[in-house]
Enzyme design. Structure first.
Site, short mmCIF file in Angstrom:
data_model
loop_
_atom_site.label_atom_id
_atom_site.label_comp_id
_atom_site.label_asym_id
_atom_site.label_seq_id
_atom_site.Cartn_x
_atom_site.Cartn_y
_atom_site.Cartn_z
CD GLU A 373 -2.97 -0.54 2.52
OE1 GLU A 373 -3.02 0.60 3.04
OE2 GLU A 373 -3.58 -1.52 2.96
CG ASN A 374 3.07 4.81 -1.73
OD1 ASN A 374 3.48 5.18 -2.84
ND2 ASN A 374 3.24 5.54 -0.66
#
Ligand code: BGP
EC number: 3.2.1.-
Length: 470
Positions: A373-374
């Site tokens: 995730e980012n």
């Protein structure tokens, strides 16, 4: 937007078979909360008693409607260049009473999602727990209870047996520290307990549940791999003064290594154990716990990266009678000139993603990992609507590019990074922030039947994935 560097003319080229995709979760996207036999999770329950705790009083009942629109969504994943996608199986949907009967409608739903993804050339990544304790299990004390550990391991085994012939990448938990911090320390999420020692027990029991699920997975001898997804927030000291450096080290022990070390190295950091022992804060560890943790390291790691943590030495000692909090050992430090996402209040510091890669390479045996995730949540994105109807989110494209430059550098220097997943595919429900900040490559219009429209970033993401770089 046209990429100037196409085909052979890329500035940042990524390894062959790099995973390009996004992450989401069942509770944040499926909606259909009371449909086809699903029962309440802590989120449904909490919303029913305190709707004012949620942005605009929007609860988890109808999140993004993936349950009914997944076929269309998977086409949109294709159109936005996904070769892989992570979501989670809701325990409260698959085994509505926590233990016992499996809900055949849920089995059918997850089977269809998995098959549809595969049929469209998108590798399904499945996570088993994304902050979503079934309410009936919370009534048995949630992660403070050994019975709930056993129930979770049974749920995990059920998932492996049902879907493990097709799902090759499994994750036991997403950000398991969040339920500890939010639910047992800082009063952000249900059950709104503020008690470090209970939080420590929740953390330990979660790690035991994780290790037991890994053990079961290995025994089943399935073709896939198993890991966990951790949110890593590297700690940076204000200065190189030894007191600041020590403060950063302690913050790192509490917020990163507390989970990272046991799941990769099979043991808790000794200095963390010492800090807790001195203060009589160690959780109860039962016979066999340390052995199961030691014997079940993960195959690969998911790293969620949003922001660093900046700390300095404590300026005023904590009051003697105050119940223990990690912040008794360091102070947060607001770095002058830091870049902030004002909608979320999180610092944006792209090169930290490279530091994480180097840390995993040098201190964690260079285990395979990916950026799981980012992303960037933005409020009021409709004001960026282009006259042709799509949202022109150049800031998101820039955000991704600036992070990927550092991922690329880490790769060139030997980090074992297998892919990049954005948070998230389409706008979804973000816990107490509900639909305040939008993260998607695809817009979801809540005022118009959950209508999906690919944003400019979604079109760009497809080119990124097709070119395998930019
Ligand atoms: C991560 C979670 C996600 C998602 C994301 C964005 O911590 O794994 O579930 O919500 O953060 O954060 P938020 O929704 O709080 O803005």
């Amino acid at each position: 937007m046209e990429t100037t560097n196409q085909g052979n003319n890329l500035t940042y080229r990524f390894p062959k078979n790099f995973w390009w995709g996004s992450a989401a979760s069942g509770p944040q996207t499926e909606g259909a909360a009371a449909t086809d036999g699903r029962k309440a999770s802590i989120w449904d329950y909490w919303f029913s008693i305190q709707p004012e705790c949620f942005h605009n009083q929007v609860g988890p009942a109808n999140t993004s409607n993936f349950y009914h629109q997944f076929k269309e969504d998977i086409q949109l994943m294709k159109e936005t260049g996904h070769n892989s996608f992570r979501t989670s199986i809701q325990w409260s949907r698959l085994i509505p009473d926590g233990v016992g009967e499996v809900n055949e409608k849920a089995v059918a739903f997850y089977n269809q999602v998995i098959d549809e993804l595969i049929a469209n050339g998108i590798e399904p990544f499945m996570n088993l727990y994304h902050f979503d304790m079934p309410m009936c299990m919370q009534e048995k004390d949630g992660w403070e209870s050994r019975e709930v550990i056993d129930a979770y391991v049974n749920f995990a085994e059920t998932c492996f047996k049902l879907f493990g012939d097709r799902v090759k990448y499994w994750f036991t938990f997403n950000e398991p520290i969040v339920p500890v911090e939010a639910g047992y320390l800082y009063n952000w999420h249900f059950p709104n307990v503020v008690d470090f020692k209970r939080g420590a027990l929740v953390a330990h029991n979660t790690i035991v549940a994780h290790a037991k699920a890994v053990e079961v997975f290995k025994k089943l001898n399935l073709p896939g791999q198993i890991g966990i997804i951790l949110n890593l927030t590297p700690s940076y000291p204000r200065s190189q003064d030894p007191e600041d450096v020590k403060a950063a080290h302690i913050a790192d022990l509490f917020f990163n290594r507390s989970f990272l070390d046991p799941v990769t190295k099979g043991e808790y950091p000794r200095d963390l154990v010492e800090i807790l022992r001195e203060r009589d804060l160690l959780p109860t560890v039962e016979a066999g716990d340390l052995a199961v943790i030691r014997d079940n390291p993960i195959d690969m790691l998911g790293v969620n990266y949003y922001q660093p943590r900046r700390v300095k030495a404590k300026e005023e000692p904590a009051p003697h009678d105050a119940p223990f909090m990690p912040e008794h050992l360091f102070d947060p430090y607001i770095m002058p000139g830091r870049k902030i996402n004002p909608h979320r209040g999180w610092e944006i510091c792209e090169e930290v993603i490279y530091d994480i890669m180097v840390d995993i390479r040098d201190h964690y045996g260079n285990i395979p990992f990916f950026i799981s995730e980012n992303g960037m949540g933005v409020e009021g994105e409709v004001k960026f609507r282009h006259e042709e109807g799509f949202i022109e989110d150049d800031y998101r494209i820039e955000f991704i590019q600036e992070h990927l430059k550092w991922v690329h550098k880490g790769l060139q220097e030997g980090a074992n990074c297998l892919g990049y997943h954005l948070w998230t595919f389409m706008d979804n429900w973000s816990w107490t922030n509900a639909y305040k900040n939008r993260y998607g490559l695809v817009e979801v219009d809540l005022t118009n039947n959950f209508k999906r429209t690919i944003k400019k970033s979604g079109r760009w993401y497809k080119r990124l994935s097709e070119n395998n770089g930019f």
